[in-house]
Design a protein around this motif. Structure first.
Motif, PDB file in Angstrom:
ATOM      1  N   ASN A   1      31.003 -93.361 -27.957  1.00  0.00           N
ATOM      2  CA  ASN A   1      30.705 -93.343 -29.387  1.00  0.00           C
ATOM      3  C   ASN A   1      31.374 -94.544 -30.029  1.00  0.00           C
ATOM      4  N   SER A   2      31.434 -94.583 -31.355  1.00  0.00           N
ATOM      5  CA  SER A   2      31.939 -95.763 -32.049  1.00  0.00           C
ATOM      6  C   SER A   2      33.388 -96.074 -31.703  1.00  0.00           C
ATOM      7  N   SER A   3      34.149 -95.081 -31.274  1.00  0.00           N
ATOM      8  CA  SER A   3      35.536 -95.341 -30.866  1.00  0.00           C
ATOM      9  C   SER A   3      35.628 -95.635 -29.377  1.00  0.00           C
ATOM     10  N   GLY A   4      34.487 -95.556 -28.670  1.00  0.00           N
ATOM     11  CA  GLY A   4      34.467 -95.873 -27.250  1.00  0.00           C
ATOM     12  C   GLY A   4      34.602 -94.679 -26.336  1.00  0.00           C
ATOM     13  N   VAL A   5      35.061 -93.537 -26.857  1.00  0.00           N
ATOM     14  CA  VAL A   5      35.273 -92.364 -26.002  1.00  0.00           C
ATOM     15  C   VAL A   5      34.583 -91.156 -26.628  1.00  0.00           C
ATOM     16  N   TYR A   6      33.795 -90.451 -25.853  1.00  0.00           N
ATOM     17  CA  TYR A   6      33.089 -89.271 -26.345  1.00  0.00           C
ATOM     18  C   TYR A   6      34.001 -88.059 -26.237  1.00  0.00           C
ATOM     19  N   SER A   7      33.999 -87.187 -27.234  1.00  0.00           N
ATOM     20  CA  SER A   7      34.974 -86.104 -27.290  1.00  0.00           C
ATOM     21  C   SER A   7      34.646 -84.895 -26.423  1.00  0.00           C
ATOM     22  N   ALA A   8      33.370 -84.557 -26.230  1.00  0.00           N
ATOM     23  CA  ALA A   8      33.019 -83.356 -25.457  1.00  0.00           C
ATOM     24  C   ALA A   8      33.402 -83.555 -23.992  1.00  0.00           C
ATOM     25  N   ARG A   9      34.175 -82.632 -23.476  1.00  0.00           N
ATOM     26  CA  ARG A   9      34.603 -82.678 -22.084  1.00  0.00           C
ATOM     27  C   ARG A   9      34.439 -81.281 -21.491  1.00  0.00           C
ATOM     28  N   GLY A  10      34.070 -81.253 -20.217  1.00  0.00           N
ATOM     29  CA  GLY A  10      33.982 -79.976 -19.534  1.00  0.00           C
ATOM     30  C   GLY A  10      32.602 -79.721 -18.981  1.00  0.00           C
ATOM     31  N   ARG A  11      32.430 -78.496 -18.504  1.00  0.00           N
ATOM     32  CA  ARG A  11      31.186 -78.113 -17.839  1.00  0.00           C
ATOM     33  C   ARG A  11      30.214 -77.477 -18.825  1.00  0.00           C
ATOM     34  N   VAL A  12      28.958 -77.869 -18.682  1.00  0.00           N
ATOM     35  CA  VAL A  12      27.911 -77.322 -19.534  1.00  0.00           C
ATOM     36  C   VAL A  12      27.693 -75.865 -19.121  1.00  0.00           C
TER      37      VAL A  12
ATOM     38  N   ILE B   1      14.070-106.593 -21.444  1.00  0.00           N
ATOM     39  CA  ILE B   1      13.660-105.485 -20.585  1.00  0.00           C
ATOM     40  C   ILE B   1      12.156-105.274 -20.739  1.00  0.00           C
ATOM     41  N   ALA B   2      11.441-105.465 -19.626  1.00  0.00           N
ATOM     42  CA  ALA B   2       9.981-105.273 -19.618  1.00  0.00           C
ATOM     43  C   ALA B   2       9.637-103.800 -19.542  1.00  0.00           C
ATOM     44  N   GLY B   3      10.486-103.029 -18.873  1.00  0.00           N
ATOM     45  CA  GLY B   3      10.239-101.604 -18.728  1.00  0.00           C
ATOM     46  C   GLY B   3      11.344-100.921 -17.960  1.00  0.00           C
ATOM     47  N   TRP B   4      11.374 -99.615 -18.094  1.00  0.00           N
ATOM     48  CA  TRP B   4      12.324 -98.768 -17.374  1.00  0.00           C
ATOM     49  C   TRP B   4      11.622 -98.244 -16.137  1.00  0.00           C
ATOM     50  N   VAL B   5      12.297 -98.264 -15.001  1.00  0.00           N
ATOM     51  CA  VAL B   5      11.703 -97.872 -13.734  1.00  0.00           C
ATOM     52  C   VAL B   5      12.063 -96.430 -13.392  1.00  0.00           C
ATOM     53  N   ARG B   6      13.367 -96.143 -13.370  1.00  0.00           N
ATOM     54  CA  ARG B   6      13.812 -94.809 -12.981  1.00  0.00           C
ATOM     55  C   ARG B   6      15.120 -94.458 -13.659  1.00  0.00           C
ATOM     56  N   VAL B   7      15.335 -93.154 -13.802  1.00  0.00           N
ATOM     57  CA  VAL B   7      16.558 -92.612 -14.379  1.00  0.00           C
ATOM     58  C   VAL B   7      17.015 -91.465 -13.498  1.00  0.00           C
ATOM     59  N   PHE B   8      18.322 -91.424 -13.222  1.00  0.00           N
ATOM     60  CA  PHE B   8      18.901 -90.339 -12.444  1.00  0.00           C
ATOM     61  C   PHE B   8      20.021 -89.725 -13.272  1.00  0.00           C
ATOM     62  N   GLY B   9      19.813 -88.486 -13.719  1.00  0.00           N
ATOM     63  CA  GLY B   9      20.782 -87.817 -14.572  1.00  0.00           C
ATOM     64  C   GLY B   9      21.525 -86.721 -13.837  1.00  0.00           C
ATOM     65  N   MET B  10      22.832 -86.675 -14.062  1.00  0.00           N
ATOM     66  CA  MET B  10      23.698 -85.641 -13.478  1.00  0.00           C
ATOM     67  C   MET B  10      24.382 -84.885 -14.608  1.00  0.00           C
ATOM     68  N   VAL B  11      24.355 -83.574 -14.513  1.00  0.00           N
ATOM     69  CA  VAL B  11      24.962 -82.724 -15.527  1.00  0.00           C
ATOM     70  C   VAL B  11      26.064 -81.902 -14.872  1.00  0.00           C
ATOM     71  N   ASN B  12      27.264 -82.024 -15.410  1.00  0.00           N
ATOM     72  CA  ASN B  12      28.426 -81.261 -14.966  1.00  0.00           C
ATOM     73  C   ASN B  12      28.264 -79.850 -15.529  1.00  0.00           C
TER      74      ASN B  12
ATOM     75  N   PHE C   1      36.390 -87.814 -15.019  1.00  0.00           N
ATOM     76  CA  PHE C   1      37.064 -87.653 -16.308  1.00  0.00           C
ATOM     77  C   PHE C   1      36.592 -86.439 -17.101  1.00  0.00           C
ATOM     78  N   GLY C   2      35.899 -85.497 -16.443  1.00  0.00           N
ATOM     79  CA  GLY C   2      35.439 -84.285 -17.106  1.00  0.00           C
ATOM     80  C   GLY C   2      34.261 -84.482 -18.037  1.00  0.00           C
ATOM     81  N   ILE C   3      33.563 -85.620 -17.931  1.00  0.00           N
ATOM     82  CA  ILE C   3      32.421 -85.846 -18.820  1.00  0.00           C
ATOM     83  C   ILE C   3      31.298 -84.867 -18.472  1.00  0.00           C
ATOM     84  N   PRO C   4      30.492 -84.462 -19.460  1.00  0.00           N
ATOM     85  CA  PRO C   4      29.437 -83.485 -19.197  1.00  0.00           C
ATOM     86  C   PRO C   4      28.171 -84.087 -18.586  1.00  0.00           C
ATOM     87  N   VAL C   5      27.974 -85.406 -18.750  1.00  0.00           N
ATOM     88  CA  VAL C   5      26.733 -86.060 -18.316  1.00  0.00           C
ATOM     89  C   VAL C   5      27.064 -87.437 -17.761  1.00  0.00           C
ATOM     90  N   GLU C   6      26.398 -87.797 -16.668  1.00  0.00           N
ATOM     91  CA  GLU C   6      26.438 -89.168 -16.157  1.00  0.00           C
ATOM     92  C   GLU C   6      25.022 -89.555 -15.785  1.00  0.00           C
TER      93      GLU C   6
END
Length: 158
Positions: free
Chosen positions: A47-58, A92-103, A145-150
């Protein structure tokens, strides 16, 4: 200002500053350009401060709605790093692929809904043709670091 940057600006979106991670053994780049391929390392939310506050498992410490917003924040962090590396998001001409991981906790099955937060930002910024991408989304037991999404991705240059 390029078209993509203008779209983000018009939506009131300010891309976050670089996230400062603890020193690691290797200097791994956030963005690696190989010819016309743009390989994007796994990003977490910022976020604007560089660190997102939500931490932990969804499904435990983080709600599905908070995780969806974390996925949107992850898109902003990724776009900020792309802009720093490429100089202009219009390259960027286009996006090819996205791989999402949810904690997430065992049994949480709304993983695609969470990663939709990321996909919606990309489609809003790049439009339905350039923003279109293949996608996978999985649940994992832990993330750094306990982030909910990568999220990692690949794009293609003009």
């Amino acid at each position: 200002m390029g078209i993509i940057s203008q779209r983000l600006h018009d939506q009131g979106i300010v891309l976050p500053p670089p996230i400062q991670l603890p020193n690691g053994p290797l200097p791994i780049p956030w963005v690696h350009v190989v010819g016309k391929r743009v390989l994007i390392s796994g990003h977490g939310p910022g976020n604007s401060s560089g660190v997102y506050s939500a931490r932990g498992r969804v499904g435990a410490e983080v709600s599905a709605e908070q995780a969806h917003e974390a996925a949107r924040a992850t898109a902003y962090t990724m776009l900020a790093n792309l802009q720093r590396e490429l100089g202009d998001l219009d390259r960027i001409a286009g996006w090819v692929r996205v791989f999402g991981m949810v904690n997430c906790v065992e049994g949480f099955d709304r993983i695609p809904e969470v990663i939709n937060g990321f996909t919606s930002v990309i489609l809003e910024a790049f439009g339905p043709e350039r923003g279109r991408h293949a996608r996978s989304a999985i649940g994992v037991a832990e993330l750094p670091f306990g982030i909910p999404v990568e999220i990692e991705a690949e794009a293609q240059l003009v």
